[in-house]
Design a protein around this motif. Structure first.
Motif, mmCIF file in Angstrom:
data_model
loop_
_atom_site.group_PDB
_atom_site.id
_atom_site.type_symbol
_atom_site.label_atom_id
_atom_site.label_comp_id
_atom_site.label_asym_id
_atom_site.label_seq_id
_atom_site.Cartn_x
_atom_site.Cartn_y
_atom_site.Cartn_z
ATOM 1 N N LEU A 66 0.819 -1.226 0.000
ATOM 2 C CA LEU A 66 0.000 0.000 0.000
ATOM 3 C C LEU A 66 0.847 1.267 0.000
ATOM 4 N N THR A 67 2.030 1.160 -0.552
ATOM 5 C CA THR A 67 2.882 2.339 -0.713
ATOM 6 C C THR A 67 2.423 3.097 -1.951
ATOM 7 N N VAL A 68 1.722 4.183 -1.707
ATOM 8 C CA VAL A 68 1.174 4.993 -2.794
ATOM 9 C C VAL A 68 2.009 6.255 -2.931
ATOM 10 N N PRO A 69 1.774 7.070 -3.967
ATOM 11 C CA PRO A 69 2.438 8.370 -4.014
ATOM 12 C C PRO A 69 2.218 9.130 -2.695
ATOM 13 N N GLY A 70 3.243 9.838 -2.270
ATOM 14 C CA GLY A 70 3.213 10.465 -0.943
ATOM 15 C C GLY A 70 3.991 9.641 0.068
ATOM 16 N N LEU A 71 4.216 8.353 -0.275
ATOM 17 C CA LEU A 71 5.034 7.479 0.579
ATOM 18 C C LEU A 71 6.259 6.997 -0.204
ATOM 19 N N GLY A 72 6.573 7.706 -1.283
ATOM 20 C CA GLY A 72 7.763 7.353 -2.052
ATOM 21 C C GLY A 72 7.594 6.109 -2.901
ATOM 22 N N ARG A 73 6.384 5.904 -3.440
ATOM 23 C CA ARG A 73 6.182 4.733 -4.311
ATOM 24 C C ARG A 73 7.170 4.773 -5.474
ATOM 25 N N ASP A 74 7.804 3.646 -5.742
ATOM 26 C CA ASP A 74 8.752 3.528 -6.852
ATOM 27 C C ASP A 74 8.670 2.084 -7.320
ATOM 28 N N VAL A 75 7.943 1.847 -8.402
ATOM 29 C CA VAL A 75 7.672 0.446 -8.764
ATOM 30 C C VAL A 75 8.898 -0.275 -9.313
ATOM 31 N N GLY A 76 9.945 0.445 -9.717
ATOM 32 C CA GLY A 76 11.121 -0.213 -10.291
ATOM 33 C C GLY A 76 11.732 -1.256 -9.366
ATOM 34 N N PRO A 77 12.216 -0.839 -8.188
ATOM 35 C CA PRO A 77 12.811 -1.821 -7.278
ATOM 36 C C PRO A 77 11.808 -2.866 -6.781
ATOM 37 N N VAL A 78 10.552 -2.478 -6.614
ATOM 38 C CA VAL A 78 9.565 -3.454 -6.143
ATOM 39 C C VAL A 78 9.293 -4.494 -7.238
ATOM 40 N N PHE A 79 9.271 -4.046 -8.478
ATOM 41 C CA PHE A 79 9.092 -4.965 -9.608
ATOM 42 C C PHE A 79 10.224 -5.992 -9.625
ATOM 43 N N ALA A 80 11.453 -5.512 -9.407
ATOM 44 C CA ALA A 80 12.597 -6.432 -9.387
ATOM 45 C C ALA A 80 12.471 -7.431 -8.240
ATOM 46 N N VAL A 81 12.008 -6.951 -7.085
ATOM 47 C CA VAL A 81 11.799 -7.845 -5.942
ATOM 48 C C VAL A 81 10.703 -8.864 -6.274
ATOM 49 N N ALA A 82 9.589 -8.366 -6.812
ATOM 50 C CA ALA A 82 8.433 -9.235 -7.081
ATOM 51 C C ALA A 82 8.795 -10.364 -8.041
ATOM 52 N N ASN A 83 9.750 -10.094 -8.931
ATOM 53 C CA ASN A 83 10.147 -11.119 -9.897
ATOM 54 C C ASN A 83 11.111 -12.152 -9.321
ATOM 55 N N ARG A 84 11.555 -11.906 -8.085
ATOM 56 C CA ARG A 84 12.507 -12.848 -7.467
ATOM 57 C C ARG A 84 11.864 -13.643 -6.344
ATOM 58 N N VAL A 85 10.552 -13.465 -6.115
ATOM 59 C CA VAL A 85 9.931 -14.129 -4.958
ATOM 60 C C VAL A 85 8.702 -14.941 -5.388
ATOM 61 N N PRO A 86 8.382 -15.996 -4.605
ATOM 62 C CA PRO A 86 7.215 -16.807 -4.941
ATOM 63 C C PRO A 86 5.891 -16.179 -4.523
ATOM 64 N N VAL A 87 5.920 -15.109 -3.737
ATOM 65 C CA VAL A 87 4.697 -14.443 -3.267
ATOM 66 C C VAL A 87 4.187 -13.497 -4.367
ATOM 67 N N ASN A 88 2.858 -13.415 -4.514
ATOM 68 C CA ASN A 88 2.282 -12.383 -5.384
ATOM 69 C C ASN A 88 2.376 -11.038 -4.666
ATOM 70 N N VAL A 89 2.975 -10.044 -5.316
ATOM 71 C CA VAL A 89 2.993 -8.699 -4.744
ATOM 72 C C VAL A 89 2.010 -7.849 -5.551
ATOM 73 N N LEU A 90 1.125 -7.142 -4.848
ATOM 74 C CA LEU A 90 0.110 -6.318 -5.494
ATOM 75 C C LEU A 90 0.437 -4.845 -5.256
ATOM 76 N N ALA A 91 0.279 -4.043 -6.298
ATOM 77 C CA ALA A 91 0.571 -2.612 -6.204
ATOM 78 C C ALA A 91 -0.716 -1.831 -5.939
ATOM 79 N N SER A 92 -0.557 -0.581 -5.538
ATOM 80 C CA SER A 92 -1.722 0.240 -5.220
ATOM 81 C C SER A 92 -1.513 1.665 -5.718
ATOM 82 N N THR A 93 -2.617 2.397 -5.743
ATOM 83 C CA THR A 93 -2.556 3.811 -6.108
ATOM 84 C C THR A 93 -3.397 4.607 -5.125
ATOM 85 N N GLY A 94 -3.452 5.911 -5.331
ATOM 86 C CA GLY A 94 -4.089 6.779 -4.362
ATOM 87 C C GLY A 94 -3.071 7.827 -3.966
#
Ligand SMILES: [Zn+2]
Length: 334
Positions: A66-94
């Protein structure tokens, strides 16, 4: 279908879901100008990969960031993390805003010096329908914030834009509320007045309250409440959080509560060294390792736990439009 970092998933495939977490909470401009010696991108990413992999071994299959704009959302590093883990990571906006939006929004918008359509609506809808910041990563949830300042002009602006985006896209809205002010009720009234069915709303951080009457009022109005800060002993002890969930289960509210931590693998607000010293139990393994056993010992059933960790997140995250398709009916306002 529900958007994740690695593409759409059926709600039944999300499994056990932590619905209010953060991978990284940052402030990119401070990272440049007030360098924090605990922020190192590669170290933080490795920590997140290890943490999410361990979480999957404990049976958690999905995590909503639930890291949205205003909390420093940056999908680049999270995307890289999400591609290395077996857990589904879901993104958010707001937008996470306690009182005032960034300067850009003072100058852009209908009737403002740079007279444009409401940029927040464009941002939210684009994040949900096309992808965040030019990536294919689509947001699965909307988030709005009301804190001590209440519904200021800018908070209202975010909440109205989120209401419009919800109606266009059907993705659910979660809030950051201030339980001490019981302001989930105010959030509900505002969102309902702007056409959002309250059964599509999660009142986040409700679990900071032990006021059963307040919590029941939120749920009786149709919303799900976020018992979503386990491990945050500096706000409320786990013992009291567990006791409140158990009391509400006994009253029959298993289908209106979700469990999470509001934890992070790195947060500029409370960096890893502070968390290690002050809140050692505030991490994403705490619910599967400690809280679920405590709930079961306190009288919760396996079905209750399944409902709160699997059934409710799956139901809420399913966008309204496809829910209508499956059930063959139009959901009206609650
Ligand atoms: Zn949060």
């Amino acid at each position: 279908m529900i958007a994740t970092y690695r593409g759409p998933r059926e709600s039944r495939d999300l499994g056990k879901t932590l619905i209010h977490e953060h991978i990284f909470v940052r402030d990119p401009s401070l990272e440049r100008d007030l360098v924090h010696d605990e922020w190192d991108r590669d170290t933080a990413m490795d920590r997140a990969v290890a943490g999410l992999t361990a979480l999957h071994a404990l049976g958690v299959q999905s995590v909503v960031d639930l890291t949205v704009p205003g909390l420093g959302r940056d999908v680049g590093p999270v995307f890289a993390v999400a591609n290395r883990v077996p857990v589904n990571v879901l993104a958010s906006t707001g937008f996470y805003v306690r009182s005032e939006l960034p300067l850009y929004f003072a100058f852009h918008g209908p009737g403002r010096p740079v007279d444009t359509p409401e940029p927040l609506i464009d941002l939210f809808v684009r994040d949900i329908e096309s992808g965040i910041a030019g990536t294919p990563v689509r947001a699965a949830m909307l988030k709005v914030t009301t804190d001590a300042a209440g519904i200021t002009d800018d908070v209202a602006r975010v909440m109205i834009a989120a209401s419009v985006a919800h109606q266009q896209t059907g993705v659910p809205i979660t809030t950051h509320s201030l339980a001490a002010a019981r302001n989930g009720l105010e959030q509900q009234a505002f969102l309902r007045a702007h056409g959002v069915p309250l059964d599509r709303v999660i009142i986040g951080h409700a679990g900071d309250s032990v006021d059963v009457d307040y919590l029941r009022a939120l749920m009786d109005a149709g919303s799900t409440i976020g018992m979503d800060r386990f491990g945050m002993d500096h706000v409320l002890s786990d013992e009291r959080r567990v006791r409140t969930v158990l009391a509400l289960l006994r009253l029959g509210y298993a289908d209106r509560m979700v469990l999470s931590h509001d934890a992070a693998f790195y947060s500029v607000a409370t960096p890893p060294s502070w968390r290690a010293a002050m809140t050692p139990r505030w991490h994403m393994e705490h619910i599967p390792r400690v809280i679920v056993p405590a709930l079961l010992e306190g009288g919760a059933s396996d079905a209750d736990v399944q409902q709160m960790l699997v059934g409710n997140p799956g139901r809420l995250l399913e966008p309204t439009a496809s829910r209508m398709g499956q059930e063959g009916k139009v959901a009206g306002p609650a």
